[in-house]
Design a protein around this motif. Structure first.
Motif, PDB file in Angstrom:
ATOM      1  N   LYS A   1       0.761  -1.219   0.232  1.00  0.00           N
ATOM      2  CA  LYS A   1      -0.050  -0.025  -0.065  1.00  0.00           C
ATOM      3  C   LYS A   1       0.881   1.310  -0.066  1.00  0.00           C
ATOM      4  N   LEU A   2       2.137   1.151   0.830  1.00  0.00           N
ATOM      5  CA  LEU A   2       2.962   2.281   0.624  1.00  0.00           C
ATOM      6  C   LEU A   2       3.442   2.572  -0.705  1.00  0.00           C
ATOM      7  N   CYS A   3       3.666   1.436  -1.377  1.00  0.00           N
ATOM      8  CA  CYS A   3       4.415   1.395  -2.666  1.00  0.00           C
ATOM      9  C   CYS A   3       3.315   2.235  -3.540  1.00  0.00           C
ATOM     10  N   ALA A   4       1.988   1.822  -3.459  1.00  0.00           N
ATOM     11  CA  ALA A   4       0.990   2.598  -4.263  1.00  0.00           C
ATOM     12  C   ALA A   4       0.820   3.983  -4.160  1.00  0.00           C
ATOM     13  N   CYS A   5       0.996   4.338  -2.610  1.00  0.00           N
ATOM     14  CA  CYS A   5       0.859   5.914  -2.289  1.00  0.00           C
ATOM     15  C   CYS A   5       2.187   6.730  -2.944  1.00  0.00           C
ATOM     16  N   VAL A   6       3.361   6.037  -2.848  1.00  0.00           N
ATOM     17  CA  VAL A   6       4.388   6.671  -3.321  1.00  0.00           C
ATOM     18  C   VAL A   6       4.297   6.819  -4.939  1.00  0.00           C
ATOM     19  N   GLY A   7       3.971   5.856  -5.567  1.00  0.00           N
ATOM     20  CA  GLY A   7       3.701   5.746  -6.901  1.00  0.00           C
ATOM     21  C   GLY A   7       2.731   6.957  -7.359  1.00  0.00           C
ATOM     22  N   ALA A   8       1.644   6.945  -6.524  1.00  0.00           N
ATOM     23  CA  ALA A   8       0.660   7.982  -6.941  1.00  0.00           C
ATOM     24  C   ALA A   8       1.392   9.390  -6.627  1.00  0.00           C
ATOM     25  N   LEU A   9       2.216   9.504  -5.935  1.00  0.00           N
ATOM     26  CA  LEU A   9       2.878  10.872  -5.565  1.00  0.00           C
ATOM     27  C   LEU A   9       3.927  11.254  -6.519  1.00  0.00           C
ATOM     28  N   LEU A  10       4.662  10.133  -7.000  1.00  0.00           N
ATOM     29  CA  LEU A  10       5.599  10.478  -8.193  1.00  0.00           C
ATOM     30  C   LEU A  10       4.498  10.709  -9.408  1.00  0.00           C
ATOM     31  N   PHE A  11       3.743  10.107  -9.739  1.00  0.00           N
ATOM     32  CA  PHE A  11       2.923  10.468 -10.916  1.00  0.00           C
ATOM     33  C   PHE A  11       2.673  11.740 -10.682  1.00  0.00           C
ATOM     34  N   ILE A  12       2.354  12.582  -9.714  1.00  0.00           N
ATOM     35  CA  ILE A  12       2.021  14.020  -9.666  1.00  0.00           C
ATOM     36  C   ILE A  12       3.262  14.785  -9.864  1.00  0.00           C
ATOM     37  N   ILE A  13       4.354  14.318  -9.255  1.00  0.00           N
ATOM     38  CA  ILE A  13       5.565  15.077  -9.722  1.00  0.00           C
ATOM     39  C   ILE A  13       5.852  14.856 -11.176  1.00  0.00           C
ATOM     40  N   SER A  14       5.758  13.829 -11.713  1.00  0.00           N
ATOM     41  CA  SER A  14       6.100  13.699 -13.148  1.00  0.00           C
ATOM     42  C   SER A  14       5.178  14.632 -13.979  1.00  0.00           C
ATOM     43  N   ASP A  15       3.920  14.517 -13.857  1.00  0.00           N
ATOM     44  CA  ASP A  15       2.945  15.267 -14.607  1.00  0.00           C
ATOM     45  C   ASP A  15       3.052  16.866 -14.363  1.00  0.00           C
ATOM     46  N   THR A  16       3.229  17.228 -12.946  1.00  0.00           N
ATOM     47  CA  THR A  16       3.562  18.654 -12.685  1.00  0.00           C
ATOM     48  C   THR A  16       4.659  19.125 -13.453  1.00  0.00           C
ATOM     49  N   LEU A  17       5.808  18.479 -13.570  1.00  0.00           N
ATOM     50  CA  LEU A  17       6.935  18.811 -14.455  1.00  0.00           C
ATOM     51  C   LEU A  17       6.538  18.874 -15.795  1.00  0.00           C
ATOM     52  N   LEU A  18       5.660  18.009 -16.391  1.00  0.00           N
ATOM     53  CA  LEU A  18       5.435  18.052 -17.576  1.00  0.00           C
ATOM     54  C   LEU A  18       4.558  19.212 -17.987  1.00  0.00           C
ATOM     55  N   GLY A  19       3.371  19.604 -17.159  1.00  0.00           N
ATOM     56  CA  GLY A  19       2.610  20.646 -17.104  1.00  0.00           C
ATOM     57  C   GLY A  19       3.307  21.833 -17.058  1.00  0.00           C
ATOM     58  N   VAL A  20       4.166  22.020 -16.319  1.00  0.00           N
ATOM     59  CA  VAL A  20       4.630  23.380 -16.049  1.00  0.00           C
ATOM     60  C   VAL A  20       5.859  23.599 -17.155  1.00  0.00           C
ATOM     61  N   ASN A  21       6.366  22.491 -17.735  1.00  0.00           N
ATOM     62  CA  ASN A  21       7.487  22.713 -18.829  1.00  0.00           C
ATOM     63  C   ASN A  21       6.459  23.064 -20.155  1.00  0.00           C
ATOM     64  N   LYS A  22       5.449  22.511 -20.201  1.00  0.00           N
ATOM     65  CA  LYS A  22       4.623  22.662 -21.578  1.00  0.00           C
ATOM     66  C   LYS A  22       3.804  23.950 -21.534  1.00  0.00           C
ATOM     67  N   PHE A  23       3.312  24.366 -20.425  1.00  0.00           N
ATOM     68  CA  PHE A  23       2.325  25.644 -20.277  1.00  0.00           C
ATOM     69  C   PHE A  23       2.869  26.703 -19.549  1.00  0.00           C
ATOM     70  N   ARG A  24       4.105  26.770 -18.820  1.00  0.00           N
ATOM     71  CA  ARG A  24       4.418  27.625 -18.273  1.00  0.00           C
ATOM     72  C   ARG A  24       5.917  28.134 -18.751  1.00  0.00           C
ATOM     73  N   ILE A  25       6.872  27.413 -18.125  1.00  0.00           N
ATOM     74  CA  ILE A  25       8.208  27.638 -18.417  1.00  0.00           C
ATOM     75  C   ILE A  25       9.010  26.510 -18.768  1.00  0.00           C
ATOM     76  N   PRO A  26      10.210  26.452 -19.556  1.00  0.00           N
ATOM     77  CA  PRO A  26      10.846  25.194 -20.062  1.00  0.00           C
ATOM     78  C   PRO A  26      11.669  24.956 -18.819  1.00  0.00           C
ATOM     79  N   ILE A  27      11.715  23.590 -18.482  1.00  0.00           N
ATOM     80  CA  ILE A  27      12.641  22.811 -17.326  1.00  0.00           C
ATOM     81  C   ILE A  27      13.770  22.412 -17.914  1.00  0.00           C
ATOM     82  N   PRO A  28      14.836  22.490 -17.343  1.00  0.00           N
ATOM     83  CA  PRO A  28      16.087  21.862 -17.710  1.00  0.00           C
ATOM     84  C   PRO A  28      16.174  20.523 -17.461  1.00  0.00           C
TER      85      PRO A  28
END
Length: 280
Positions: free
Chosen positions: A179-206
């Motif tokens: 269950k901890l694996c699933a929770c950490v996976g969900a959190l990492l998914f948010i980090i990944s998609d947040t990076l994608l969204g910021v890079n695409k819609f706001r500012i480029p991320i190195p």
């Protein structure tokens, strides 16, 4: 509950294809600006390997594997989303297709995690964070993205809420490392998609691609690992040993000695006693 080390020894060999295909993706590092079917396959292979992992762990149409089937469905739709995003630089509609595929995957993950216990305070706190995330992206959103991104962000944080709600740290009966694996996976998914969204819609991320894909693959791995501690309810209650070690069982019932009359739920006879639980 199975110990993490024991489970990892069992599932480790099944994860070898995932780690190999992930290494292949990074070694080849194909040009994202020149998408091909081959590059789409290379990108999807790690997630497809996790699909195989879930299948190898066990799959059937019984209630026991309902969770695993939903996780498998989420992985399949994620792979489809990966394929669509390969062509996002050529036509923006592919990015929308990819978002829809991942949104379906998130819904399947949410349903898998379930809504019990509810833990509304956690959900309310995460909803506030989701609103803040959308507020950061909003200035760069136009047209249909204003709605689609809002819905997608809500699904992301709803998935994390349900993943966190399952964690019962102070209750050994409900706590499992998967269950901890699933929770950490969900959190990492948010980090990944947040990076994608910021890079695409706001500012480029190195190094955005490396950061996005690393957190994304790790997220899918964590969610896939959450099927590793599933047990068949029929096997956990197959036999009642009456608390005594190494009692031999017959095909119909389990006999206990007369000296164990004090144990609960057993009927005594003059010569002995018999557990009422039948073997399956």
């Amino acid at each position: 509950m199975n110990r993490p080390v024991t489970v990892l020894k069992s599932v480790g060999p099944k994860l070898v294809p995932f780690f190999k295909t992930t290494c292949i993706y990074y070694i080849l590092w194909l040009d994202a600006d020149k998408p091909t079917l081959f590059s789409a396959l290379i990108k999807c292979l790690p997630v497809l390997s996790l699909c195989v992992f879930v299948l190898l762990h066990g799959m059937s149409l019984t209630d026991m594997h309902t969770y695993a089937r939903r996780i498998l469905g989420g992985l399949v739709f994620s792979a489809l989303g990966d394929a669509f995003l390969i062509w996002q630089h050529i036509d923006g509609i592919y990015f929308i297709y990819g978002m829809v595929m991942f949104a379906i995957a998130h819904v399947l993950y949410i349903v898998s995690f379930g809504f019990s216990p509810l833990r509304l305070p956690v959900g309310a706190a995460l909803f506030g964070v989701a609103v803040g995330m959308y507020a950061v992206l909003y200035p760069g959103l136009h047209g249909v993205y204003s709605v689609l991104v809002g819905v997608y962000v809500l699904l992301l944080w709803l998935m994390l809420w349900r993943g966190m709600a399952r964690l019962q740290v102070f209750s050994t009966d409900l706590w499992t490392w998967t269950k901890l694996c699933a929770c950490v996976g969900a959190l990492l998914f948010i980090i990944s998609d947040t990076l994608l969204g910021v890079n695409k819609f706001r500012i480029p991320i190195p190094y955005n691609r490396a950061l996005i894909m690393t957190t994304y693959y790790a997220a899918q791995l964590g969610i896939a690992l959450s099927v590793a501690d599933l047990k068949d309810p029929a096997t956990t209650d197959d036999i009642t040993t009456c608390g005594a070690p190494a009692i031999a069982a017959s095909s119909n019932d389990v006999h206990c000695s007369k000296g164990m009359l004090e144990l609960k739920g057993m009927s005594a006879h003059s010569n002995g006693m018999r557990c009422s639980k039948k073997m399956h």
